[in-house]
Design a protein around this motif. Structure first.
Motif, PDB file in Angstrom:
ATOM      1  N   ALA A 201     -18.363   7.599   2.192  1.00 26.58           N
ATOM      2  CA  ALA A 201     -19.444   6.612   2.228  1.00 26.58           C
ATOM      3  C   ALA A 201     -19.224   5.613   3.349  1.00 26.58           C
ATOM      4  N   ARG A 202     -17.983   5.160   3.524  1.00 35.12           N
ATOM      5  CA  ARG A 202     -17.704   4.234   4.621  1.00 35.12           C
ATOM      6  C   ARG A 202     -17.904   4.917   5.967  1.00 35.12           C
ATOM      7  N   MET A 203     -17.418   6.149   6.101  1.00 37.64           N
ATOM      8  CA  MET A 203     -17.584   6.860   7.364  1.00 37.64           C
ATOM      9  C   MET A 203     -19.055   7.156   7.630  1.00 37.64           C
ATOM     10  N   GLY A 204     -19.786   7.548   6.581  1.00 36.00           N
ATOM     11  CA  GLY A 204     -21.205   7.854   6.742  1.00 36.00           C
ATOM     12  C   GLY A 204     -22.043   6.633   7.043  1.00 36.00           C
ATOM     13  N   ALA A 205     -21.606   5.445   6.559  1.00 36.02           N
ATOM     14  CA  ALA A 205     -22.343   4.217   6.860  1.00 36.02           C
ATOM     15  C   ALA A 205     -22.247   3.868   8.333  1.00 36.02           C
ATOM     16  N   LYS A 206     -21.106   4.174   8.943  1.00 34.70           N
ATOM     17  CA  LYS A 206     -20.906   3.869  10.358  1.00 34.70           C
ATOM     18  C   LYS A 206     -21.462   4.971  11.250  1.00 34.70           C
ATOM     19  N   THR A 207     -21.307   6.225  10.825  1.00 35.84           N
ATOM     20  CA  THR A 207     -21.755   7.373  11.620  1.00 35.84           C
ATOM     21  C   THR A 207     -22.576   8.295  10.733  1.00 35.84           C
ATOM     22  N   PRO A 208     -23.887   8.081  10.610  1.00 34.66           N
ATOM     23  CA  PRO A 208     -24.714   8.903   9.714  1.00 34.66           C
ATOM     24  C   PRO A 208     -24.700  10.388  10.041  1.00 34.66           C
ATOM     25  N   ASP A 209     -24.376  10.749  11.284  1.00 33.33           N
ATOM     26  CA  ASP A 209     -24.368  12.162  11.660  1.00 33.33           C
ATOM     27  C   ASP A 209     -23.320  12.964  10.898  1.00 33.33           C
ATOM     28  N   ILE A 210     -22.358  12.281  10.283  1.00 27.57           N
ATOM     29  CA  ILE A 210     -21.339  12.981   9.503  1.00 27.57           C
ATOM     30  C   ILE A 210     -21.981  13.780   8.369  1.00 27.57           C
ATOM     31  N   ALA A 211     -23.085  13.262   7.842  1.00 32.26           N
ATOM     32  CA  ALA A 211     -23.774  13.965   6.757  1.00 32.26           C
ATOM     33  C   ALA A 211     -24.255  15.341   7.184  1.00 32.26           C
ATOM     34  N   GLN A 212     -24.545  15.527   8.475  1.00 35.10           N
ATOM     35  CA  GLN A 212     -24.980  16.834   8.978  1.00 35.10           C
ATOM     36  C   GLN A 212     -23.801  17.799   9.140  1.00 35.10           C
ATOM     37  N   LEU A 213     -22.620  17.241   9.320  1.00 34.08           N
ATOM     38  CA  LEU A 213     -21.431  18.069   9.517  1.00 34.08           C
ATOM     39  C   LEU A 213     -20.791  18.490   8.200  1.00 34.08           C
ATOM     40  N   MET A 214     -20.937  17.666   7.165  1.00 35.99           N
ATOM     41  CA  MET A 214     -20.231  17.890   5.906  1.00 35.99           C
ATOM     42  C   MET A 214     -20.517  19.239   5.241  1.00 35.99           C
ATOM     43  N   PRO A 215     -21.754  19.772   5.257  1.00 37.17           N
ATOM     44  CA  PRO A 215     -21.958  21.082   4.633  1.00 37.17           C
ATOM     45  C   PRO A 215     -21.047  22.171   5.197  1.00 37.17           C
ATOM     46  N   PHE A 216     -20.778  22.133   6.498  1.00 36.69           N
ATOM     47  CA  PHE A 216     -19.904  23.140   7.098  1.00 36.69           C
ATOM     48  C   PHE A 216     -18.445  22.918   6.680  1.00 36.69           C
ATOM     49  N   VAL A 217     -18.041  21.647   6.620  1.00 34.95           N
ATOM     50  CA  VAL A 217     -16.678  21.330   6.183  1.00 34.95           C
ATOM     51  C   VAL A 217     -16.483  21.750   4.728  1.00 34.95           C
ATOM     52  N   LEU A 218     -17.450  21.446   3.880  1.00 34.53           N
ATOM     53  CA  LEU A 218     -17.329  21.773   2.465  1.00 34.53           C
ATOM     54  C   LEU A 218     -17.397  23.275   2.216  1.00 34.53           C
TER      55      LEU A 218
END
Length: 306
Positions: A201-218
């Motif tokens: 949540a902290r990382m996503g608040a600063k860099t919203p693009d992380i939400a687009q990367l997370m499906p591949f990581v998960l």
């Protein structure tokens, strides 16, 4: 003749120094808007809003499938359909079911427990960036958002556990006292999920693009967590480096999945669990839960700004 006196313009008064303003505010009991409270005070504020956290999680869960004709049935259907797809691809086509007793209960348990972790982290990643209106309009501990989303996913898992119990009974898995072990296992997994969600949540608040990367990581994380195959069976392969075997066994997602399998499936024995599995599960929960909470708290006053 009259004499006109010209008064030279006076220079503007110097602005009060920052230290003077700080002292003035302190004398009148003023504080910085949105300033981060101390950690004990933050915990007290969060506990005071526990009813809001629960109500918010329940409301989000109720509204999740409100537009679908089948409504809340999708809470059960989604993981079951995922399990059916994984069974066909991995169990039938790739043959991972061979040598794994009660493979369908084994697979369905893995999918349900993994979905809990996956959904919690994905929801946590968008907890701040996806709720900026709420964050900017109301004053409350921001950790309430990722925690409430994890609680929402826990409620959904508990709702789906009814289907899991039916599947276990249909495939001849008996009800046992060991089923009670599911409660501490779920508590430790919830603590772990909440901690990771606060980090994201902290990382996503600063860099919203992380939400687009997370499906591949998960998705990558899922494939190495033994959701569709047995880590214990793979560990018996002598060609696999020992360090890789240890990493697979200590993987937190795999630890919680195997603990639930051990609790619910009679044919899944203690010998298939990694050494000191409960200590390992508690360690991951403590590390992620406490570490993630402190990491999130340190940026409390930055959420919703800029």
């Amino acid at each position: 003749m009259s004499t006109v006196l010209h008064t030279p313009p006076q220079p503007p008064a110097p602005a009060p120094a920052h230290d003077d303003l700080t002292a003035l505010a302190a004398r009148h009991g003023l504080s910085v808007s949105g300033a981060r409270p101390s950690l004990p005070e933050y915990v007290r504020q969060l506990w005071a809003r526990r009813h809001f956290i629960t109500a918010f999680a329940t409301a989000k869960l109720t509204a999740q499938y409100s537009q679908a004709k089948l409504g809340q049935v999708w809470q059960v259907m989604t993981p079951l359909l995922n399990a059916a797809v994984y069974y066909f691809i991995f169990g039938v086509l790739l043959g991972t079911k061979h040598g794994v007793p009660d493979y369908i209960p084994f697979l369905v348990t893995g999918v349900f427990i993994w979905t809990f972790t996956q959904s919690s982290i994905m929801a946590g990643t968008r907890a701040i960036s996806g709720n900026l209106g709420l964050v900017r309009a109301l004053h409350f501990p921001r950790a309430a958002l990722p925690i409430s989303f994890c609680l929402q996913q826990l409620q959904q898992l508990l709702f789906s556990m009814g289907a899991l119990v039916v599947i276990l009974l249909c495939f001849g898995v008996p009800v046992g006292v060991s089923w009670l072990l599911a409660l501490p296992a779920l508590f430790l997994q919830f603590t772990f999920n909440a901690g990771v969600s606060m980090v994201m949540a902290r990382m996503g608040a600063k860099t919203p693009d992380i939400a687009q990367l997370m499906p591949f990581v998960l998705r990558t994380w899922m494939y190495v967590s033994g959701v569709m195959w047995s880590i214990d069976k793979l560990a018996k392969n002598d060609s696999l480096p020992h360090a890789v075997k240890i990493a697979l066994a200590a993987n937190p997602a795999a630890v919680y999945i195997d603990l639930m399998r051990f609790a619910l499936i009679d044919s899944f024995h203690a010998s298939q669990l990694p050494a000191h599995v409960w200590a390992l599960a508690a360690g991951w929960a403590l590390l992620a839960g406490v570490g993630g909470f402190i990491y999130f708290w340190k940026a409390e006053e930055t959420y919703g700004r800029g």
